[in-house]
Write a protein that holds these residues in place. Structure first.
Motif, PDB file in Angstrom:
ATOM      1  N   ARG A   1       0.818  -1.216   0.000  1.00 24.54           N
ATOM      2  CA  ARG A   1       0.000   0.000   0.000  1.00 24.54           C
ATOM      3  C   ARG A   1       0.854   1.269   0.000  1.00 24.54           C
TER       4      ARG A   1
ATOM      5  N   ARG B   1      -3.420  -7.966   5.874  1.00 22.60           N
ATOM      6  CA  ARG B   1      -4.102  -7.093   4.917  1.00 22.60           C
ATOM      7  C   ARG B   1      -5.244  -6.338   5.583  1.00 22.60           C
TER       8      ARG B   1
ATOM      9  N   ALA C   1      -5.324  -2.252   5.934  1.00 23.70           N
ATOM     10  CA  ALA C   1      -6.465  -1.606   5.286  1.00 23.70           C
ATOM     11  C   ALA C   1      -7.245  -0.757   6.281  1.00 23.70           C
TER      12      ALA C   1
ATOM     13  N   GLU D   1      -7.613   3.379   6.154  1.00 23.72           N
ATOM     14  CA  GLU D   1      -8.931   4.042   6.184  1.00 23.72           C
ATOM     15  C   GLU D   1      -9.029   5.010   7.352  1.00 23.72           C
TER      16      GLU D   1
END
Length: 350
Positions: free
Chosen positions: A95, A307, A311, A315
């Motif tokens: 990411r 993951r 994530a 966010e």
């Protein structure tokens, strides 16, 4: 008290209030040079008093962010931590994040330091793995930056990713009972509050759930907890059970590292696995497939866990006001040779 000033404070303002040079302030911000603890404390105090925010644009950073996240685990020496870090770092890099790795041990101050760095925008967010909520900065600080907790500490302040430890231990007991075990011991949990962690409490509750579901009463003489949770704890746990003279036909170890130590001590004592005693671990580290015999364990998908963690953190960095979420990763019991036979049981002093 500092004089009120128009506009935002600068490094020179911080340096003047702290009585140090601007270069020293820069060193505290970047960590590029060692700063004495008392000096760093003065600089950080001045930053808080002035509500100082580093000029990120001047440092060539996009969107007012550093592009760095911190990951802090309590014990980097364990095999589980090494494997978990591997997946977390990989997920972060996918990411676009660089990663700062920290070890918190049993020192809540290390957590507070990381949170402070996040407030200063030295890192964009933090992944924490506290072992007790009562010791964690999460339970003591209402002004949290983007934080995701991993592990079993239950709270509703920030996001978390977890495995159902209670359910996993219950399922492991059901597996041991199905293999013929009746006198199941737990290494990793007991009623001593000073040794209890969020994980040990849940896994011990799961053991007791599983025994009750099978119609057995739990016996506190078959419950042992030793910190830290490593191979030595497993070996000492087996020796403690033998010294107590309690009959045992299966061991549920609360980590695979504990189980590896238990296997060693059982072999040293001439106790066969699985013929005399069944052994089950928890976490499914790589080493569990290379023990003799191969170790039955409670497994979960590390990639999925990592993951989900990154994530959620991404966010939260993007939107501080989204509702707090908890993501549970599925688990399963992976049956291997260490529980492959119906045990005959071990007599005290065997």
């Amino acid at each position: 008290m500092p004089k009120e000033r128009a506009g935002r404070a600068t490094m020179k303002d911080v340096a003047a209030l702290a009585g140090v040079s601007a270069k020293t302030v820069s060193n505290v911000l970047t960590g590029t040079a060692a700063v004495r603890p008392e000096t760093q404390q003065r600089v950080e105090s001045a930053m808080r008093e002035l509500d100082f925010v580093p000029n990120l644009s001047a440092r060539g950073l996009r969107n007012g962010r550093s592009g760095v996240i911190a990951i802090a685990l309590p014990d980097l020496a364990t095999a589980f931590s090494a494997e978990m870090l591997h997946h977390l770092v990989d997920a972060a890099h996918q990411r676009g994040y660089a990663v700062q790795i920290e070890e918190t041990a049993l020192e809540p101050e290390r957590e507070r330091d990381l949170v402070s760095r996040a407030r200063q925008h030295l890192v964009d967010g933090v992944v924490l793995n506290p072992i007790r909520i009562e010791d964690s900065v999460v339970d003591r600080d209402e002004r949290l930056p983007p934080v995701v907790l991993i592990g079993e500490v239950e709270q509703h302040v920030t996001d978390r990713v977890l495995v159902d430890s209670r359910g996993g231990a219950r399922d492991a007991v059901a597996h041991l009972v199905a293999r013929g075990a009746r006198r199941i011991a737990a290494i990793g949990g007991d009623d001593q509050p000073e040794l209890a962690t969020a994980t040990s409490r849940l896994r011990l509750a799961g053991v007791r759930d599983g025994l009750a579901a099978a119609g057995f009463e739990h016996d506190r003489r078959r419950e042992v907890n030793l910190l830290p949770w490593n191979m030595e704890a497993g070996a000492l746990g087996v020796r403690t059970l033998l010294d107590r003279g309690v009959e045992v036909d299966a061991l549920l170890c609360f980590t695979d590292s504990i189980a590896v130590g238990a296997l060693h001590e059982l072999a040293r004592a001439g106790i066969r696995v699985p013929e005399d005693v069944l052994v089950c671990g928890f976490d499914d580290i790589e080493q569990s497939r290379f023990t003799t015999p191969q170790l039955t364990t409670v497994s979960f998908d590390r990639n999925e866990f990592a993951r989900a963690t990154i994530a959620l953190l991404e966010e939260r960095i993007a939107a501080r006001d989204v509702p707090v979420r908890a993501v549970a990763i599925e688990h399963r019991v992976v049956a291997r040779a260490s529980t492959d036979a119906v045990p005959r049981g071990v007599s005290p002093g065997r």
